[in-house]
Design a protein around this motif. Structure first.
Motif, PDB file in Angstrom:
ATOM      1  N   LEU A  50     -15.306 -11.863 -24.776  1.00 55.59           N
ATOM      2  CA  LEU A  50     -16.388 -11.207 -25.512  1.00 55.59           C
ATOM      3  C   LEU A  50     -17.665 -11.302 -24.697  1.00 55.59           C
ATOM      4  CD1 LEU A  50     -17.263  -9.824 -28.165  1.00 55.59           C
ATOM      5  CD2 LEU A  50     -17.771 -12.116 -29.068  1.00 55.59           C
ATOM      6  N   LYS A  51     -18.155 -10.165 -24.246  1.00 59.95           N
ATOM      7  CA  LYS A  51     -19.323 -10.130 -23.369  1.00 59.95           C
ATOM      8  C   LYS A  51     -20.616 -10.257 -24.173  1.00 59.95           C
ATOM      9  CE  LYS A  51     -17.051  -7.249 -19.888  1.00 59.95           C
ATOM     10  NZ  LYS A  51     -16.969  -8.345 -18.899  1.00 59.95           N
TER      11      LYS A  51
ATOM     12  N   LYS B  34     -23.965  -9.448 -26.032  1.00 63.69           N
ATOM     13  CA  LYS B  34     -24.412  -8.312 -26.833  1.00 63.69           C
ATOM     14  C   LYS B  34     -23.252  -7.521 -27.447  1.00 63.69           C
ATOM     15  CE  LYS B  34     -28.470  -9.470 -25.300  1.00 63.69           C
ATOM     16  NZ  LYS B  34     -29.344 -10.329 -26.119  1.00 63.69           N
ATOM     17  N   GLN B  35     -22.031  -8.038 -27.360  1.00 69.96           N
ATOM     18  CA  GLN B  35     -20.892  -7.354 -27.952  1.00 69.96           C
ATOM     19  C   GLN B  35     -20.425  -8.081 -29.209  1.00 69.96           C
ATOM     20  OE1 GLN B  35     -17.750  -6.858 -25.072  1.00 69.96           O
ATOM     21  NE2 GLN B  35     -18.744  -5.084 -24.102  1.00 69.96           N
ATOM     22  N   SER B  36     -19.690  -7.331 -30.062  1.00 69.22           N
ATOM     23  CA  SER B  36     -19.144  -7.887 -31.295  1.00 69.22           C
ATOM     24  C   SER B  36     -17.633  -7.716 -31.314  1.00 69.22           C
ATOM     25  CB  SER B  36     -19.738  -7.193 -32.526  1.00 69.22           C
ATOM     26  OG  SER B  36     -21.130  -7.387 -32.597  1.00 69.22           O
TER      27      SER B  36
ATOM     28  N   THR C 253     -20.792 -11.660 -33.464  1.00 62.41           N
ATOM     29  CA  THR C 253     -21.650 -11.018 -32.472  1.00 62.41           C
ATOM     30  C   THR C 253     -22.124 -12.057 -31.461  1.00 62.41           C
ATOM     31  OG1 THR C 253     -22.397  -9.410 -34.113  1.00 62.41           O
ATOM     32  CG2 THR C 253     -23.701  -9.620 -32.110  1.00 62.41           C
TER      33      THR C 253
END
Length: 786
Positions: free
Chosen positions: A169-170, A172-174, A86
């Motif tokens: 992977l931005k 707040k993304q997992s 995450t």
């Protein structure tokens, strides 16, 4: 001490402060009291100037679902894992870095190729094994890296692996991806790494201590981005927090101890073992879950089947486990801040009687003591596992050495060494498993802080416990050694020359000096707990520790961090000289009597003594008519005129000035030199003429205007016969011979001996042998005693 007199006048003060010299070190041009500015990072929204996490502090998260199988025939591990990573940072991440720490044991590892060694005419086989490492095929064999069944491009760079993501992977993304691997387990007695196996030839069984067994996410942080420094062996591990679910498949007769809590006890434990485990929760002393007799029975058989033990751990930074059919297992429960903590030990019969008597008790004592000095322990279990060598730490579980002799006896050094290593490794649950510092960069942040708490815990275990580290006097030999074999504490973990002294002993000593001498226990303990509370389950850096200790105590410690942590300066403060003064009372009767005493006590002239023999009579003796007034005049006889002048003098003084003349105070000008370069508090013990003693503690700031040389005046009501610096050796002063005035000769002894073979028995064995001799029956015959 040469006595002088102070002449007090109403108009001019005769005692003046020494003009300040340039503030500089004896060893360099740096002002020891300069604030740590360039050395520390600029505070920001992530890390504040107070040392606390900032309002925008963030850290990444990595959750694992791991499945591993132990091959007891080939001593190998096969595994697969799903990692959910995450991104809680404000950055887009086009790739991820994963640590492959097992690769340190690859034949072509960077560690192997860069290790240095020397050949000797006689070498043990183990030393050559370490140099060659030709018979062990170590390191991870990565079988696949996939996301949703699709292979991911990945690049292995020694102990690091970069995984290229299909899309960045931005924040707040997992992302979830899978890795499959296998590797061979090392023999710890041949390749002494942090985990491995031990083989027991007598019963043909193995004991496995398994760690660094899975590819692990590296740390991505606000202060350095990806932590991708190669693992070379000394710098341990920087890891993110997460939840773990680990399924461990092992031979069916193995007992598996692990980080976390067991999820399937009904499948892997007998009903009797489950009952014992339940009773241990509230026990006041360890309860055997698996007895020695049961372990010895298990050693005799090797079933073909397997069992899978599933453990779950929440909010931990790592995971480790141990497995063997040889394990004895005991446990006891304690309450910590209202929560149950199950303290446990796993050990082979070869560890008894030491392990059964002490291990779990030490685990419980450590959890209680560390919680008092830092933060309450929140994990559900704390485990000590006995292996062949050393000690190593993981969340909730650690591996520890300390084995008695085959006959069950042991030396005092072995006993206390075992207790100390268990305290130390269990203590690592707090540093760095909870207060999660970066071991790859700064070994001292976990080892040093932990060794300091270990010292506190040892002293609460037993009065006069023989602690190796913590006491300042124990650090003297290292701190006065040649600077070429030292590095500052603030050195990268892989660059430290003497890891034990530099990263364990010296920082632990520094903290003890802070607590006992610089700050005092109340201020130190509060600030230290504040640091642990602020950074529990987070990633602190050195500046966060330095700033928090100052912020929570209102003690300026920049001089201390600079000297102890950034330099190789040492403590060596010398009393260069002492001058004694008393006030001239102006009373002719008093002063003339003192002068007469001094004249009578003064050494006789050798010429005068010889002239008494060689010149029986002088000319004046032969001709009395040559004598006049001054031949009978004594200037020390007090006259009426002298008394009158004194009365007039006193009458002109103010009442408080009259009192000052008659107080009879003693003034001592003590000349101090900072030879070692490390500015420290000056602790002075004064011995009075009546035998009583007084200790004066002067803060280190006495050196702020001149780091090399100061003069201090002491005023006492009673005369002082001796001055001694640091009488309790609490500043790690490296040369005690210059600490006393008058100088004291340190008594010592030498031993005469005839060379003989070294005694091999430990004291317990000697006592047993003596008892056996005393209990042996006497042989008799009909003719009487032989």
């Amino acid at each position: 001490m040469l006595k002088h007199y102070l002449l007090l006048t109403a108009g001019v003060a005769m005692l003046t402060a020494t003009a300040p010299a340039l503030a500089q070190s004896t060893n360099s041009g740096t002002d020891k009291f300069a604030q740590l500015g360039p050395e520390l990072p600029t505070p920001n929204e992530y890390r504040t100037a107070s040392g606390a996490p900032g309002h925008a502090y963030w850290q990444q998260r990595a959750d694992y679902n791991i499945r591993v199988k132990l091959d007891d025939e080939k001593q190998a591990i096969t595994g697969s894992e799903d990692i959910t990573y995450t991104n809680l940072s404000p950055d887009e991440l086009p790739y991820l870095w994963v640590q492959l720490d097992q690769n340190i044991m690859d034949k072509n590892s960077m560690t192997t190729s860069t290790q240095t060694s020397q050949l000797q005419t006689r070498m043990p086989f183990q030393a050559l094994d370490y140099i060659e490492r030709s018979d062990f095929d170590g390191g991870f064999k990565i079988e696949s890296v996939k996301m949703k069944g699709t292979a991911l491009k990945h690049t292995i760079n020694h102990t690091m692996m970069r995984i290229d993501l299909p899309t960045p992977l931005k924040p707040k993304q997992s992302v979830t991806f899978s890795i499959a691997w296998h590797y061979n387990i090392n023999d710890q007695l041949k390749i002494n790494q942090r985990s491995g196996y031990e083989f027991f030839p007598k019963d043909g069984n193995y004991l496995y201590e398994i760690a660094q067994f899975y590819p692990r996410m590296a740390v991505y942080s606000d202060f350095q981005g990806w932590q991708n420094k190669q693992f070379l062996g000394a710098g341990e591990f920087a890891l993110p927090f997460g939840d773990y679910r680990v399924s461990i498949t092992a031979p069916s007769d193995h007992v598996v101890g692990s980080t976390g809590t067991l999820q399937n006890p009904n499948e892997v434990l007998t009903s009797k073992q489950r009952q014992r485990l339940a009773s241990a929760q509230g026990a006041s002393k360890p309860v055997l879950i698996v007895t020695q007799a049961e372990a010895e029975q298990a050693e005799k058989g090797k079933p073909k089947g397997t069992k899978t033990w599933t453990y779950v751990a929440k909010n931990v930074r790592d995971f480790a486990w141990a497995s063997s059919r040889k394990f004895i297992w005991d446990a006891m429960g304690i309450k910590q801040d209202g929560k149950n903590v199950l303290c446990m030990s796993y050990y082979p019969k070869e560890g008894n009687p030491l392990w059964g008597q002490y291990s779990t008790e030490v685990v419980a004592h450590t959890i209680k003591t560390y919680s008092k000095f830092t933060i309450p322990y929140e994990y559900p279990v704390a485990i000590s596992v006995h292996g062949p060598v050393g000690g190593m730490e993981y969340p909730m579980l650690c591996f520890n050495g300390g084995r008695p002799e085959a006959d069950g006896t042991y030396s005092a050094e072995r006993k206390y060494g075992m207790i100390s290593v268990i305290i130390h490794e269990v203590g690592h649950n707090f540093f760095p498993m909870i207060v999660n510092s970066d071991e790859r960069q700064w070994t001292w942040m976990d080892e040093g802080l932990n060794t300091f708490c270990q010292y506190l815990t040892e002293q609460e275990w037993e009065r006069n416990y023989p602690s190796r580290r913590g006491e300042p006097r124990n650090m003297v030999d290292y701190m006065k050694s040649d600077p070429s074999v030292q590095t500052p504490i603030m050195s990268n973990s892989e660059s430290v020359l003497q890891l034990g002294n530099n990263a364990y002993g010296k920082p632990a000593t520094a903290l003890n000096v802070l607590r006992e001498t610089v700050m005092g226990r109340e201020l130190f303990d509060y600030a230290f707990k504040q640091y642990a509370t602020r950074w529990a389950y987070k990633h602190p850096e050195p500046a966060d520790f330095f700033r928090t200790m100052e912020d929570a105590s209102a003690v300026d410690l920049d001089w201390f961090w600079r000297g102890w942590f950034y330099t190789n300066d040492h403590t060596d403060i010398s009393i260069e000289g002492v001058k004694s003064y008393t006030v001239d009372s102006k009373n002719p009767e008093v002063e003339n009597a003192l002068k007469r005493q001094q004249i009578n006590a003064a050494p006789k002239s050798i010429s005068d003594m010889r002239n008494l023999q060689d010149i029986p009579k002088t000319l004046v003796d032969k001709k009395p008519e040559l004598k006049d007034f001054y031949n009978n005049y004594d200037p020390l006889n007090t006259t009426a005129a002298d008394k009158q002048r004194y009365q007039q003098y006193v009458k002109a003084l103010k009442p408080e000035q009259q009192q000052r003349l008659s107080q009879g105070l003693n003034f001592y000008e003590v000349d101090l030199k900072n030879i070692g370069g490390l500015v420290m508090p000056v602790i002075v013990e004064m011995t009075y003429a009546d035998g009583k003693k007084e200790i004066v503690n002067i803060p280190a700031e006495i050196w702020r205007k001149n780091n090399a040389h100061v003069t201090k005046v002491f005023v006492t009501e009673k005369p002082v016969t001796a001055f001694v610096l640091d009488p309790y050796q609490q500043t790690a002063d490296t040369d005690l011979s210059n600490n006393a005035y008058p100088r004291q000769v340190a008594p010592s002894r030498f031993e005469l001996f005839e060379y003989q073979q070294r005694q091999q028995q430990n004291p317990m064995q000697q006592q047993v042998s003596m008892q056996q001799k005393e209990d042996k029956p006497t042989n008799t015959s009909a003719g009487g005693t032989n």
